[in-house]
Write a protein that holds these residues in place. Sequence first.
Motif, short mmCIF file in Angstrom:
data_model
loop_
_atom_site.label_atom_id
_atom_site.label_comp_id
_atom_site.label_asym_id
_atom_site.label_seq_id
_atom_site.Cartn_x
_atom_site.Cartn_y
_atom_site.Cartn_z
N LEU A 130 17.39 -7.57 -35.27
CA LEU A 130 17.84 -7.90 -33.84
C LEU A 130 19.31 -7.84 -33.79
O LEU A 130 19.79 -7.56 -32.86
CB LEU A 130 17.50 -9.34 -33.57
CG LEU A 130 16.01 -9.51 -32.98
CD1 LEU A 130 15.66 -10.92 -32.83
CD2 LEU A 130 15.93 -8.69 -31.70
N MET A 131 20.08 -8.29 -34.97
CA MET A 131 21.45 -8.25 -34.88
C MET A 131 22.03 -6.73 -34.97
O MET A 131 23.09 -6.38 -34.26
CB MET A 131 21.96 -9.01 -35.87
CG MET A 131 22.12 -10.60 -35.49
SD MET A 131 22.68 -11.22 -34.11
CE MET A 131 24.24 -10.76 -33.96
N ILE A 161 22.67 -26.82 -31.88
CA ILE A 161 23.30 -25.89 -31.27
C ILE A 161 23.94 -26.45 -29.86
O ILE A 161 25.33 -26.13 -29.84
CB ILE A 161 22.58 -24.43 -31.02
CG1 ILE A 161 22.20 -23.77 -32.22
CG2 ILE A 161 23.50 -23.49 -30.06
CD1 ILE A 161 21.66 -22.62 -31.80
N VAL A 162 23.33 -26.69 -28.96
CA VAL A 162 23.79 -27.11 -27.81
C VAL A 162 24.66 -28.33 -27.84
O VAL A 162 25.65 -28.59 -27.49
CB VAL A 162 22.45 -27.74 -26.83
CG1 VAL A 162 23.02 -28.17 -25.69
CG2 VAL A 162 21.78 -26.27 -26.38
N HIS A 186 27.68 -27.64 -29.21
CA HIS A 186 28.53 -26.93 -28.52
C HIS A 186 29.37 -27.85 -27.58
O HIS A 186 30.43 -27.77 -27.10
CB HIS A 186 27.55 -25.88 -27.84
CG HIS A 186 28.04 -25.15 -26.70
ND1 HIS A 186 28.92 -23.75 -26.86
CD2 HIS A 186 28.49 -25.11 -25.39
CE1 HIS A 186 29.40 -23.47 -25.82
NE2 HIS A 186 28.85 -24.18 -24.84
N LEU A 206 27.12 -20.77 -35.30
CA LEU A 206 26.11 -19.75 -34.68
C LEU A 206 26.26 -19.22 -33.36
O LEU A 206 26.20 -18.16 -33.23
CB LEU A 206 24.76 -20.66 -35.10
CG LEU A 206 24.15 -20.13 -36.35
CD1 LEU A 206 22.85 -20.86 -36.50
CD2 LEU A 206 23.73 -18.54 -36.37
N ALA A 207 26.36 -20.26 -32.47
CA ALA A 207 26.42 -19.83 -31.19
C ALA A 207 27.47 -18.89 -30.79
O ALA A 207 27.59 -17.79 -30.08
CB ALA A 207 26.78 -20.90 -30.21
N ILE A 216 27.19 -15.40 -32.46
CA ILE A 216 26.09 -14.49 -31.70
C ILE A 216 26.81 -14.17 -30.31
O ILE A 216 26.57 -13.05 -29.99
CB ILE A 216 24.70 -15.37 -31.20
CG1 ILE A 216 24.02 -15.84 -32.39
CG2 ILE A 216 23.88 -14.65 -30.23
CD1 ILE A 216 22.84 -16.98 -32.14
N ASN A 217 27.82 -14.86 -29.58
CA ASN A 217 28.44 -14.27 -28.52
C ASN A 217 29.51 -13.20 -28.91
O ASN A 217 29.84 -12.54 -28.21
CB ASN A 217 29.02 -15.50 -27.90
CG ASN A 217 27.88 -16.12 -26.88
OD1 ASN A 217 27.02 -15.38 -26.35
ND2 ASN A 217 28.10 -17.41 -26.71
N GLU A 250 29.01 -11.13 -31.24
CA GLU A 250 28.21 -10.17 -32.10
C GLU A 250 28.62 -9.92 -33.46
O GLU A 250 28.65 -9.02 -33.89
CB GLU A 250 28.47 -8.86 -31.35
CG GLU A 250 27.93 -8.72 -29.99
CD GLU A 250 26.70 -8.42 -29.95
OE1 GLU A 250 26.15 -7.60 -30.88
OE2 GLU A 250 25.98 -8.46 -28.84
N VAL A 275 25.85 -14.52 -38.38
CA VAL A 275 24.54 -14.88 -37.99
C VAL A 275 23.67 -14.63 -38.85
O VAL A 275 22.91 -15.75 -39.37
CB VAL A 275 24.09 -14.07 -36.91
CG1 VAL A 275 22.71 -14.50 -36.20
CG2 VAL A 275 25.14 -14.46 -35.55
N VAL A 306 19.42 -14.81 -29.85
CA VAL A 306 19.53 -13.44 -30.48
C VAL A 306 18.81 -12.31 -29.47
O VAL A 306 19.48 -11.53 -29.04
CB VAL A 306 19.02 -13.41 -31.91
CG1 VAL A 306 19.38 -11.85 -32.32
CG2 VAL A 306 19.97 -14.43 -32.74
N ARG A 337 20.27 -11.79 -25.81
CA ARG A 337 21.30 -11.15 -25.65
C ARG A 337 21.02 -9.57 -26.07
O ARG A 337 21.59 -8.78 -25.35
CB ARG A 337 22.16 -11.55 -26.92
CG ARG A 337 23.46 -12.15 -26.57
CD ARG A 337 24.38 -12.25 -27.68
NE ARG A 337 25.53 -11.15 -27.73
CZ ARG A 337 26.46 -11.28 -26.82
NH1 ARG A 337 26.77 -12.38 -26.01
NH2 ARG A 337 27.20 -10.30 -26.57
N ARG A 338 20.04 -9.34 -26.74
CA ARG A 338 19.68 -7.89 -27.07
C ARG A 338 18.96 -7.33 -26.00
O ARG A 338 19.41 -6.21 -25.23
CB ARG A 338 18.84 -7.90 -28.39
CG ARG A 338 19.25 -7.63 -29.68
CD ARG A 338 19.73 -6.09 -29.53
NE ARG A 338 20.69 -6.29 -30.82
CZ ARG A 338 22.09 -6.36 -30.66
NH1 ARG A 338 22.47 -6.41 -29.39
NH2 ARG A 338 22.77 -6.43 -31.62
N LEU A 379 23.98 -21.78 -22.59
CA LEU A 379 24.86 -21.15 -23.75
C LEU A 379 25.40 -19.75 -23.31
O LEU A 379 25.90 -19.03 -24.03
CB LEU A 379 24.10 -20.87 -24.87
CG LEU A 379 23.68 -22.20 -25.42
CD1 LEU A 379 22.38 -22.20 -26.34
CD2 LEU A 379 24.86 -22.84 -25.91
#
Lengths: 308, 312
Positions: A26-27, A249-250, A253, A264-265, A268-269, A271, A276, B160, B163-164, B253
């Motif tokens: 996915l990444m 995560i939340v 944050h 992690l958050a 991901i944002n 990229e 990740v 993830v 986003r994709r 988020l």
Amino acid sequence: MFRYIVRRLLQMVLTFFGATFLVYALMFANQKDPIQALVGERPVSESQRIALTERYHLDEGFFMQYWYYMKGVLTGDFGTSMTGRKIYDMMSDAWPVTFRLAIIAIVIAAAFSVTAGVYSAIKRGGIFDNSTLLITLVLLAMPIVVIAPLAQLIFGIQLGWFAPTATRDATFYQLLLPAIVLACIVIAPEMRVTRTSVVENLRADYVRTARAKGLTRMRVIWVHVLRNSLIPVVTLIGVDLGGLLAGAIVTEHVFNIPGVGFNLARAINTEDGPLVVGFVSILVILFLFINLLVDLLYAALDPRIRYE
Amino acid sequence: MSDLNTVTAAEAPGGQPNVPHGRVKRDKPRSLAGDAWNDLRKRKMFWVAIVMVAAILVMAIFPTLFTSADPSQCALSNQFKGPAGNALFGYDFQGCDIYAKVVNGAWNSIKVGVLSTLLSGVIGLLFGLAAGYFGGWVDAILSRFVDIMLGVPFLLAGIVLSRRLGGDPKSDGVLAVTLTLGLLSWTSGARVMRSAVISAKQQDYVAAARMLGATPGRLMLRHILPNSIASYIVLLTLLLGINISSEATLSFLGVGLKNGAISWGIMISEGTQFARSEPWPLVWPALFLGVTVLAFIMLGDAVRDAFDPKLR
């Protein structure tokens, strides 16, 4: 027992590679130009391009790239984040904070849910029982995006009882409010399980026998009943610990805690693929081992359970 | 047939139309659903939840009943102004009418919640049915796949994947979030369905039907499915609440709805930035989201209690 553990370990290996591959794909799948993504806006010369392609195995297939990456992870080399920092260093900053947060949350949740659960089981149908059932329902339903900002607003900012945000070296006091928020998610199921389990055990024959022997009510409840009732609760707490490590995560944050979820958050944002996948690999390993330990603990606590 | 007539409600197989006409009403065999409905009717919690859900649905479908203001009409000159006229909750940082935005935000929440739950319901049903009915290596492969899915923390996978899928810079993100939640949230349901199918498969009536020459498809659809789906549907009611909450979390988020789509999650996220001086833009969407999720979870909880005979 031995065969059971071996079988579970083999399944864990499969799950580990499957889960990390999902996240890796996915990444990194459909990435247009990974080299340009790495260097940003600057122009890349041909020789740099060749060097980077060589270094990151970009000329080989996707599966091979995944394999090279995993080989690094399993030998302790997590690579470098897009920001240029060693991922290993970032992890050794982030994990301790998240661990402390999760432990405080679990302790608060366990202490509260076991006490309240036992009490409402003894006074079944009473005011305390009914009101806690209602409160746990509300807690169960409240999304963390509602609890965390509101708790920060009310207890952190308006009333000023707790620190509204945490710093890099978060103290116990700074982690207290976020830990209570995290505890709120797991208190409801833990308390319900404690209550059901105690109610069930109060009807058991051994309780009648103990009472008939003339033991005091307190001793029967806190020694005989509780010990047998806690078995499902302990396993639930173990599973929750695994969930809390990832589920922060939340909360991290909102409260600005530089832990795993926070990193992690952000990764991901931005990229930041390597970061990740690195964090996720460790998370998945932890998650799987905690679940295995919980299942083994279950057998150790309850002699009626035997794994072949 | 005289034997059949004396079958008591407890012995009668669920909902089989094996009762001749003209029977006394009290002897009518009750189905699981009928029992559950009788049980549900008496619960205060169920009716409270029904009223709340109905109110939220009306608000989502007909927002104009509640406010005539256009939520996209914002004037910076109104920034953080208090309640005035039709703007019952005051104005936010952008000078938008908070009340109008909160009321109009219900539609996206419900839409994403319902569609993703339907998607996840279909996937979980097929997975559970296939794994439970065929068993053997089909079951082994499908179950290992579910294990792998459960190995990745849900929220993480959600961020993830969302986003994709939400790569298109012009879309409002509704489709991406719906797909994300639908593709990730079916796993626990599939497990429930699988075990329900396994226990239904071993019943005598399935063996009887098979002996009468029923094809696997007919066995699955006419005999096993109706008898194993109750607990699965109950689980989906709960999942609806959870998915609404997950949508808000993803939007909070920054990987959920976007480009001007109204979402309570985005409103909460914007509200937290100025909460120190202006708490209300945070509080109102948080309350609406909390009450909505609570209503659906309460409904699911009540229905589950009614359908679970062990708890009766």
